[in-house]
Write an enzyme that holds these catalytic residues in place. Structure first.
Site, short mmCIF file in Angstrom:
data_model
loop_
_atom_site.label_atom_id
_atom_site.label_comp_id
_atom_site.label_asym_id
_atom_site.label_seq_id
_atom_site.Cartn_x
_atom_site.Cartn_y
_atom_site.Cartn_z
N HIS B 172 0.84 -1.21 0.00
CA HIS B 172 0.00 0.00 0.00
C HIS B 172 0.87 1.26 0.00
CE1 HIS B 172 -3.59 2.42 1.56
NE2 HIS B 172 -2.56 3.20 1.87
N GLU B 173 1.84 1.30 0.90
CA GLU B 173 2.70 2.49 1.01
C GLU B 173 3.52 2.70 -0.27
OE1 GLU B 173 2.06 4.58 3.09
OE2 GLU B 173 0.88 3.31 4.40
N HIS B 176 1.61 4.21 -3.07
CA HIS B 176 1.49 5.68 -3.02
C HIS B 176 2.63 6.32 -3.83
CE1 HIS B 176 -1.96 6.39 -0.55
NE2 HIS B 176 -1.48 5.75 0.50
N TYR B 187 -4.52 14.31 -2.98
CA TYR B 187 -4.83 13.54 -1.77
C TYR B 187 -5.97 14.20 -0.99
CZ TYR B 187 -3.80 10.07 1.79
OH TYR B 187 -3.88 9.02 2.65
N GLU B 196 -6.14 6.35 -2.29
CA GLU B 196 -6.12 5.35 -1.21
C GLU B 196 -6.53 3.98 -1.72
OE1 GLU B 196 -5.37 4.76 2.02
OE2 GLU B 196 -4.11 6.48 1.62
N ASP B 269 -9.78 13.77 7.72
CA ASP B 269 -9.09 12.74 6.94
C ASP B 269 -9.02 13.16 5.46
OD1 ASP B 269 -7.84 10.31 6.34
OD2 ASP B 269 -9.75 9.27 6.06
N HIS B 274 -9.72 7.70 3.65
CA HIS B 274 -9.61 6.31 4.12
C HIS B 274 -10.99 5.69 4.36
CE1 HIS B 274 -5.58 7.88 5.11
NE2 HIS B 274 -5.20 6.66 4.80
#
Lengths: 100, 377
Positions: B172-173, B176, B187, B196, B269, B274
């Site tokens: 996931h990271e 990005h 974002y 996301e 957020d 998310h």
């Protein structure tokens, strides 16, 4: 004096909110928080320290209200400054354990 | 951006502090901004230096992983503890970051022909043991950063394990980073939730690729293994059934919607990035199940082509639906099983291919009422 801590964002997107009245704290803890606010020069900080969104990091909003003034600062993990960090660390420990 | 901040550093900090205390209100505000910018630059400088020098040297050299130990501080990247080709160390977080970024690189390279995040051999930097009690992981624009969860609390109070424990979180990271070099989705709001979701999609595919699981065999969970046994929940998110990953007295209930009718409007957020990611997540899950086989082969390829060739930084869910549908047509043919699976996937979450976006409807209504002026400013 009242301090509010709001954490949002993060990988999970879970909110973590907490606030504390310094008058209700033991003297030594209230003194610590006062010292950390001074160290951060809190009332002179800009309202928003975040220059760009960073995926998945935490965002924090810290609000301090006294009888004479009120100030709110928005900051994130990557935009955190060294003088401000100890205040955030202290508030985080209180927020996660729910202890004022 | 950094260059602009560095200019502030020309004045020595003591002088800035002097101005901040004694100057006119405007001078004080300006000096205060400069002090903060300098502080931010100081904490970022090490990361920049660490990244800039070796970057050119390793391009096109294949997989180049570097894992650093932040030693529970906020200083990035920390101390180098394992680099490409070095044997495993005794610290599991270091090895997980190393192995997980390796599997992520392999999926992108072997299946989609992408040479690292920038498709030009960019080295993969990870820092583990970031801060104390940091129950999170993030991509700071240049590297992965992982916390240890609630390692500093007594065992009965811990909710989170270390964040490297779940390989889909690592995927996931890193994704990005891929998104940053590809569509560079904003974002915030729907583009942010799409950003996301794309990280969840490829994070889950990294896990499925490692386990050699078909779409039907995969658990479609994000962050399985991150919760300690104190938490009532299986993972942080579920692509198969958004909103069902956890329901816990302390953490609350998984807030993810799986359909546009439940889209959450919020300012927190970054506009619920998310939360609303559950909608495109579920569309990908349904598409993958309808196609069958290994999800990375076809559904993953459709999403990858869309991310790298079609999406822009302002793309919303409707755009993603239309563009994945177009990509499926280009890859597998008009009205192919795969293209129809994409259509059915988005229909399942309440998005019709070629339909009007919510914003479009809103703007159209305002226009009809002669209130378009409200949209300006």
């Amino acid at each position: 004096m009242r301090i509010s801590y709001e954490r949002s964002g993060g990988f999970m997107g879970r909110k973590l909110n907490f606030s504390v009245d310094l008058e209700e704290l033991p003297n030594d803890q209230a003194e610590t928080l006062n010292r950390l606010l001074q160290q951060a020069d809190f009332f002179n900080l800009p309202k928003d320290l975040i220059s760009r969104p960073v995926p998945d990091e935490f965002n924090y909003i810290i609000t301090v209200e006294t009888a004479t003034q009120s100030h709110r600062v928005r900051v994130s993990d990557s935009s955190m400054t060294d003088p401000l960090r100890p205040l955030l660390d202290d508030l985080f420990q209180r927020a996660r354990t729910g202890k004022g | 951006m950094f260059t602009q901040r560095m200019v502030y550093c020309i004045l020595p900090p003591y002088l800035l502090r002097e101005i901040a205390q004694r100057g006119s209100p405007a001078q004080r505000a300006s000096a205060q901004r400069a002090i903060i910018a300098a502080e931010q630059v100081r904490s970022q400088r090490r990361t920049i230096q660490a990244n800039s020098a070796p970057m050119e040297a390793v391009s096109a050299a294949g997989k180049q992983r570097y894992v650093y130990d932040a030693k529970q501080s906020s200083v990035l990247p920390g101390i180098l503890v394992r680099k490409e080709g070095a044997p495993a160390v005794s610290d599991p977080a270091v090895n997980e970051a190393y192995d997980g970024s390796g599997t992520t690189y392999d999926l992108y390279y072997a299946i989609y022909g992408r040479n690292s995040l920038d498709n030009n051999g960019l080295k993969l930097d990870s820092s583990v043991h970031y801060q104390k009690g940091y129950d999170n992981a993030f991509w700071d624009g240049q590297q992965m950063v992982y916390g240890d969860g609630d390692e500093d609390l007594p065992a009965p109070e811990r909710l989170f394990n270390r964040f490297t424990i779940a390989i889909d979180v690592i995927g996931h990271e890193l994704t990005h980073g891929v998104t940053q070099f590809a569509a560079n989705l904003d974002y915030s709001g729907q583009p942010g939730a799409l950003n996301e979701s794309i990280s969840d999609v490829f994070g889950s595919l990294v896990k499925q690729y490692q386990l050699k699981q078909t779409a039907g065999q995969a658990d479609w969970l994000i962050g399985q293994g991150l919760f300690t046994s104190n938490v009532k929940g299986v993972a942080l998110r579920s692509m198969k059934a958004p909103g069902t990953a956890y329901d816990d007295p302390v953490l609350g209930k998984d807030p993810q919607p799986g359909n546009m009718k439940d889209y959450v409007n919020t300012v927190e957020d970054n506009g619920g990035v998310h939360i609303n990611s559950g909608i495109p997540n579920h569309a990908f899950y349904v598409t993958s199940i309808n196609i069958g086989g290994y999800a990375w082969d076809k559904a993953g390829l459709i999403w990858y082509k869309t991310l790298t060739e079609k999406l822009g930084n302002q793309s919303n869910f409707q755009n993603a639906a239309d563009l994945t549908y177009a990509a499926a047509g280009e890859l597998f043919g008009t009205n192919s099983l795969e293209q129809n699976a994409v259509k059915a996937g988005w229909a399942e979450v309440g998005i019709i291919i070629g339909g009007q976006t919510q914003e479009g409807c809103f703007k159209a209504t305002l226009r009809k009422l002669g209130l378009s002026g409200l949209l300006k400013g």
